[in-house]
Design an enzyme around this catalytic site. Sequence first.
Site, PDB file in Angstrom:
ATOM      1  N   HIS A  17     -49.279   6.908  -8.144  1.00 52.22           N
ATOM      2  CA  HIS A  17     -48.068   6.108  -8.364  1.00 52.22           C
ATOM      3  C   HIS A  17     -47.092   6.361  -7.220  1.00 52.22           C
ATOM      4  CE1 HIS A  17     -45.202   3.744 -10.840  1.00 52.22           C
ATOM      5  NE2 HIS A  17     -44.301   4.462 -10.161  1.00 52.22           N
ATOM      6  N   CYS A  18     -47.063   5.435  -6.285  1.00 51.76           N
ATOM      7  CA  CYS A  18     -46.116   5.519  -5.166  1.00 51.76           C
ATOM      8  C   CYS A  18     -45.858   4.088  -4.689  1.00 51.76           C
ATOM      9  CB  CYS A  18     -46.681   6.399  -4.049  1.00 51.76           C
ATOM     10  SG  CYS A  18     -48.364   5.989  -3.584  1.00 51.76           S
ATOM     11  N   HIS A  19     -44.878   3.943  -3.850  1.00 51.35           N
ATOM     12  CA  HIS A  19     -44.450   2.601  -3.445  1.00 51.35           C
ATOM     13  C   HIS A  19     -44.350   2.494  -1.925  1.00 51.35           C
ATOM     14  CE1 HIS A  19     -43.149   2.105  -7.633  1.00 51.35           C
ATOM     15  NE2 HIS A  19     -42.379   3.176  -7.500  1.00 51.35           N
ATOM     16  N   ASP A  47     -44.431   9.070  -7.255  1.00 49.53           N
ATOM     17  CA  ASP A  47     -43.356   8.071  -7.365  1.00 49.53           C
ATOM     18  C   ASP A  47     -42.512   7.988  -6.087  1.00 49.53           C
ATOM     19  OD1 ASP A  47     -41.999   5.963  -8.611  1.00 49.53           O
ATOM     20  OD2 ASP A  47     -40.423   7.296  -9.306  1.00 49.53           O
ATOM     21  N   ARG A  61     -48.606  -5.408 -12.691  1.00 50.62           N
ATOM     22  CA  ARG A  61     -47.600  -4.602 -13.394  1.00 50.62           C
ATOM     23  C   ARG A  61     -46.615  -5.488 -14.134  1.00 50.62           C
ATOM     24  NH1 ARG A  61     -42.979  -0.788 -10.814  1.00 50.62           N
ATOM     25  NH2 ARG A  61     -43.043   0.934 -12.298  1.00 50.62           N
ATOM     26  N   HIS A  82     -45.219   6.788 -16.585  1.00 47.64           N
ATOM     27  CA  HIS A  82     -44.308   7.888 -16.918  1.00 47.64           C
ATOM     28  C   HIS A  82     -44.208   8.173 -18.419  1.00 47.64           C
ATOM     29  CE1 HIS A  82     -43.692   6.551 -12.930  1.00 47.64           C
ATOM     30  NE2 HIS A  82     -42.555   5.914 -13.066  1.00 47.64           N
ATOM     31  N   THR A 118     -40.064  -3.587  -8.487  1.00 49.18           N
ATOM     32  CA  THR A 118     -39.325  -4.815  -8.794  1.00 49.18           C
ATOM     33  C   THR A 118     -38.524  -5.343  -7.610  1.00 49.18           C
ATOM     34  OG1 THR A 118     -37.574  -3.405  -9.673  1.00 49.18           O
ATOM     35  CG2 THR A 118     -39.127  -4.364 -11.260  1.00 49.18           C
ATOM     36  N   TYR A 160     -44.338  -0.652 -17.731  1.00 48.20           N
ATOM     37  CA  TYR A 160     -43.222   0.303 -17.596  1.00 48.20           C
ATOM     38  C   TYR A 160     -42.157  -0.091 -18.608  1.00 48.20           C
ATOM     39  CZ  TYR A 160     -39.831   3.337 -15.158  1.00 48.20           C
ATOM     40  OH  TYR A 160     -38.930   4.327 -14.829  1.00 48.20           O
TER      41      TYR A 160
END
Length: 305
Positions: A35-37, A261, A128, A185, A81, A161
């Site tokens: 989970h990373c962006h 994250d 997502r 999470h 988002t 989420y």
Amino acid sequence: MTTAEPFVKTPGWLDYYDAPSRPRFSLPPGAVDAHCHVFGPGAVFPYSPQRKYTPCDAPKEALFALRDRLGFDRNVIVQATCHGTDNRALVDALAACGGRARGVATVSQDVTDAELRALHEAGVRGTRFNFVKRLADFTPREVLADIAARIAPLGWHVVVYFEAQDLPELYDFFTTLPTTVVVDHMGRPDVTLPVDGSQFERFVGMMRDHPNIWSKVSCPERLSRSGPAALNGEQQAYRDVVPFARRLVETFPDRVLWGTDWPHPNLKDHMPDDGLLVDYIPSIATTAELQRKLLVDNPNRLYWS
Ligand code: 0GY
């Protein structure tokens, strides 16, 4: 006369660590940061006009450098988002990663089959749905159900989420989705409540009754009230979150994922040191076998098989 902004832009948040500490915990070979962006850079990949916050640029080069510094082998890059349904920054990162990343995109109901196939070829394996009210506007369930039906034949899963208090209202929707469902999470539990209290029991019960539901046991820094050890003098970082994550890891060892994250959007009080986040892992996955499942087997099964 100025018109009101149609959305609230957060002016910024704390800077992520350029050079986080080197973890003392050695990640097992093949470990995945699931989970990373990537954000922008905005001059190349503009942020969504509908975004609720304006991120810092967090380009792919910085993410790959973090991967190498921490000792991960691979990444799962999750569309946030602030990029809306424009997945170009994500696809650009996937194209540059040499097969070492997969993606979770966000798509709208009018996405074409050809666009979905192109995303799949780029390395996307999920879509997502964001139900956190400060981050996303309401989308009718029928629209989301239609998207889920469209992506299911590709073997993709749905990442959701949401905040724990909204689970009762979302429960039926999640448990009737036709794909694997991955919860971000741990469904954001209130960790001041008991780990065996009704709020977290509802989440654990959902996973127990629905074997297609997985959970990321990530983001202690978002959930914790006790904070990182360095700030409060305690030995265990994020100690109030540990029982929650540990319970999921031990109860559902084959359906949990972990991620940094990075670059930690919207954190204003405390920016985690990613090296210390890695050092938190053995407190929630206490054996080499649990660590291997959490970091290697589960993400590789979901994203690379
Ligand atoms: C996260 C958490 C957050 C943001 C987003 O898509 C997003 O913008 O997920 C948050 O603000 O809690 O996992 O990145």
